[in-house]
Design an enzyme around this catalytic site. Structure first.
Site, PDB file in Angstrom:
ATOM      1  CG  HIS A  29      -0.214   5.642  -2.694  1.00 52.29           C
ATOM      2  ND1 HIS A  29      -1.542   5.321  -2.866  1.00 52.29           N
ATOM      3  CD2 HIS A  29       0.065   5.387  -1.396  1.00 52.29           C
ATOM      4  CE1 HIS A  29      -2.041   4.895  -1.719  1.00 52.29           C
ATOM      5  NE2 HIS A  29      -1.082   4.927  -0.799  1.00 52.29           N
TER       6      HIS A  29
ATOM      7  CE1 TYR B 220      -4.781   2.288   5.239  1.00 54.45           C
ATOM      8  CE2 TYR B 220      -5.366   3.943   3.610  1.00 54.45           C
ATOM      9  CZ  TYR B 220      -4.509   2.966   4.062  1.00 54.45           C
ATOM     10  OH  TYR B 220      -3.395   2.637   3.321  1.00 54.45           O
TER      11      TYR B 220
END
Length: 373
Positions: A152, A267
């Site tokens: 990120h 996730y």
């Protein structure tokens, strides 16, 4: 909360997402009216590309190299800044100054180890190219503190019509700390003058504790940024978690909600939040469920592609195709797969010759050429 209630909330979120997606399901191409030509081969992770006035091309490899592709030859550029090429980090975006012919400035984003902490964070630099080397390097912005997390970083550039430089930095895996805090870097869109100084009218310059380069906040990991060719607005897209990738139009001082609101889930399949909207937080122009893992972004303005003119192109890392989105009044009305099974598409640009160029991991740069009618 009881397990049945939790499952019910996840189901409701899924139904909301499906309702938004129902009329914009992805379509296989009905008629492939183009061919694909390889322009540059033998590349690993070509993160970004920029076209020089002589029609040659600068390409960043995430591992830390800049390649000058000219007259069919790949030339390595020297004196590139040190990068931490680990995970999603490395040498990232590249952009020419709008007045490059006059001033020669090239802008780079990369994961920089500079700083007192171990690890890295996103940095923005400008430099000039001379005799196959970067010279007059100037560090314009360095996010802090460094972290050893390897994901990120963001990071894309855009210059608006007034010459301001916008760039993105992801929240660096610190979703509960960075995106909603304007005193911290990460999870933001930033705006600078071209020399790295802070515009006086940036939204948080009156807050002594804020990062004054911040223009908007509440982002996750934006890896697409482009100026709308008609409105001049800054458009971005960003990676969601499992579901909830977003397209946003960036507004001054606005909060885009991550992780307080999202259309995605963890996730693992568990929920992140019960909220998909909240007062004071922006809704995306569009969101993807399931996630396509978007990277690279371009509007088609070229007459070479009359059927695509005005459409938005977005690379889909997860499903390995280029997505074409038809827009009407800022609403996605149709989606189509292009370059199916080509590979992980990292960047897409419309070149100065009007052709669409796409960078593909493990391959190189390809050009989309319409078939003759």
């Amino acid at each position: 909360m009881k397990k049945t209630q939790t499952l019910g909330l996840i189901l409701i979120m899924s139904l909301i997402a499906c309702a938004q997606q129902k009329d914009t399901e992805i379509h296989e191409p009905e008629n492939i009216n183009y061919t694909v030509e390889t322009v540059v081969d033998g590349l690993s992770v070509p993160w970004a590309m920029a076209f020089l006035p002589d029609k040659s091309m600068l390409i960043t490899e995430r591992s830390g190299e800049i390649i000058h592709f000219k007259n069919g030859e790949k030339i390595d550029i020297d004196n590139v800044p040190e990068v931490v090429a680990r995970g999603q980090g490395g040498l990232l975006d590249i952009k020419l100054h709008p007045d490059y012919k006059e001033n020669g400035w090239i802008y780079l984003s990369y994961s920089s180890p500079e700083g007192t902490e171990n690890g890295a964070h996103t940095a923005i630099m400008r430099a000039r190219l001379r005799e196959n080397a970067l010279v007059e390097k100037q560090l314009l912005y360095k996010a802090e503190p460094n972290t050893r997390k390897s994901h990120h970083f963001g990071s894309r550039f855009a210059f608006d019509k007034d010459g301001y430089l916008y760039f993105s930095i992801g929240e660096r895996g610190e979703r509960d700390v960075n995106p909603q805090d304007i005193t911290r870097d990460g999870g933001k869109i930033y705006r600078l003058k071209d020399d790295g100084s802070i515009p006086a009218d940036n939204p948080f310059t009156d807050n002594p504790n804020a990062k004054h380069a911040i223009y908007s906040y509440g982002h996750r990991n934006p890896q697409g940024m482009v100026i709308h060719p008609e409105t001049g607005e800054v458009w971005t897209h960003e990676h969601g978690p499992r579901g909830g990738d977003e397209i946003n139009i960036i507004k001054k001082g606005a909060n885009y909600g991550w992780p307080v609101i999202t259309y995605g889930i963890n996730y693992s399949g568990t929920k992140i939040t019960d909220e998909t909207e909240k007062e004071g937080m922006e809704q995306p122009l569009y969101y993807w469920v399931p996630s396509i893992a978007p990277s690279g972004m371009a509007f088609v303005t070229s007459d070479i592609y009359p059927d695509w003119k005005g459409n938005l192109l977005v690379g889909a890392l997860a499903f390995q195709y280029l997505e074409r989105l038809v827009l009407e009044n800022n609403k996605v009305t149709y989606r189509e797969k292009l370059l199916t099974d080509m590979g992980r598409i990292r960047d897409v640009r419309q070149g100065p010759d009007g052709y669409i160029y796409v960078s593909v991991e493990g391959k190189g740069i390809v050009k989309i050429v319409p078939k003759q009618a």
